[in-house]
Design a protein around this motif. Structure first.
Motif, PDB file in Angstrom:
ATOM      1  N   ALA A 219       1.097   5.184   6.149  1.00 18.42           N
ATOM      2  CA  ALA A 219       1.292   7.024   6.300  1.00 18.42           C
ATOM      3  C   ALA A 219       2.961   7.126   7.053  1.00 18.42           C
ATOM      4  N   VAL A 220       3.193   8.311   7.344  1.00 20.37           N
ATOM      5  CA  VAL A 220       4.681   8.521   7.662  1.00 20.37           C
ATOM      6  C   VAL A 220       4.436   9.296   9.326  1.00 20.37           C
ATOM      7  N   VAL A 221       5.532   8.437   9.896  1.00 27.66           N
ATOM      8  CA  VAL A 221       5.099   8.822  11.209  1.00 27.66           C
ATOM      9  C   VAL A 221       7.007   9.312  11.785  1.00 27.66           C
ATOM     10  N   ARG A 222       6.801  10.425  13.314  1.00 25.24           N
ATOM     11  CA  ARG A 222       8.267  10.194  13.419  1.00 25.24           C
ATOM     12  C   ARG A 222       8.430   9.088  14.877  1.00 25.24           C
TER      13      ARG A 222
ATOM     14  N   LYS B 173      13.683   9.261  14.155  1.00 22.39           N
ATOM     15  CA  LYS B 173      13.896   8.961  12.265  1.00 22.39           C
ATOM     16  C   LYS B 173      12.536   8.975  12.322  1.00 22.39           C
ATOM     17  N   LEU B 174      12.183   8.389  10.392  1.00 18.20           N
ATOM     18  CA  LEU B 174      11.120   8.631  10.003  1.00 18.20           C
ATOM     19  C   LEU B 174      10.596   7.029  10.020  1.00 18.20           C
TER      20      LEU B 174
ATOM     21  N   ILE C 124       3.269  12.141  10.563  1.00 19.98           N
ATOM     22  CA  ILE C 124       3.957  13.551   9.709  1.00 19.98           C
ATOM     23  C   ILE C 124       3.026  12.892   8.547  1.00 19.98           C
ATOM     24  N   SER C 125       2.508  12.046   7.800  1.00 21.78           N
ATOM     25  CA  SER C 125       1.847  12.236   6.713  1.00 21.78           C
ATOM     26  C   SER C 125       0.538  11.366   6.503  1.00 21.78           C
ATOM     27  N   ASP C 126      -0.139  11.349   5.858  1.00 19.53           N
ATOM     28  CA  ASP C 126      -1.167   9.781   6.040  1.00 19.53           C
ATOM     29  C   ASP C 126      -2.111   9.801   4.734  1.00 19.53           C
ATOM     30  N   GLU C 127      -1.537  10.126   3.605  1.00 17.27           N
ATOM     31  CA  GLU C 127      -2.332  10.545   2.472  1.00 17.27           C
ATOM     32  C   GLU C 127      -3.483   9.217   2.251  1.00 17.27           C
TER      33      GLU C 127
END
Length: 152
Positions: free
Chosen positions: A10-13, A26-27, A64-67
């Motif tokens: 996953a992408v987190v900020r 930052k991501l 931010i995203s969690d595909e």
């Protein structure tokens, strides 16, 4: 059963005050939401130095995203089948059932133990009672204590 892609982080900020591990805005890559004091409020995140650390407050991050659907509340139920840890104050107790949320490539299970936090335990300590989402499949996120996560 929901499909989880354990190889797609996953992408987190990071939204809290900058420190040596994380920079505000930052991501970062994230892998698990784990139990901290009985609540799933702790995140495994790859920080500025590339090391993945646990027990990072989830509230400090924005997803931010969690595909891959890694940041979920899925859990399995496991039962302790050994007396190996009976003499420790906060670990696991023979016959007791626990929540498990992942597995590493060596078979270690990420289990919320009697301390109400998640720690890795050998696979042979537990019997899987229920795993409706496949969170303990051999393909789940791999963890290596010496260097962070490894993906085979």
């Amino acid at each position: 059963m929901n499909n989880i892609n354990f190889n797609k982080p996953a992408v987190v900020r990071y939204n809290a005050k900058s420190n040596r591990k994380f920079t505000k805005g930052k991501l970062y890559e994230a892998y698990f939401i784990e139990y901290w004091e009985g609540e799933r409020t702790s995140l495994h995140v790859r920080g500025n130095d590339g090391t993945i650390t646990d027990f990072n407050p989830l509230e400090d991050f924005e997803v931010i995203s969690d595909e891959g659907k890694l940041l979920n509340n899925y859990e399995a139920t496991v039962q302790c089948i050994t007396h190996k840890y009976d003499h420790f104050m906060c670990c696991v107790t023979f016959g007791k059932e626990y929540k498990a949320i992942g597995r590493d490539k060596n078979g270690l299970l990420l289990v919320m133990d009697d301390s109400y936090c998640c720690y890795f335990y050998p696979n042979d300590v537990f019997k899987i009672i229920d795993d409706p989402y496949g969170t303990l499949k051999k393909t789940c996120v791999y963890y290596n204590f010496r260097g962070g996560y490894n993906f085979d």
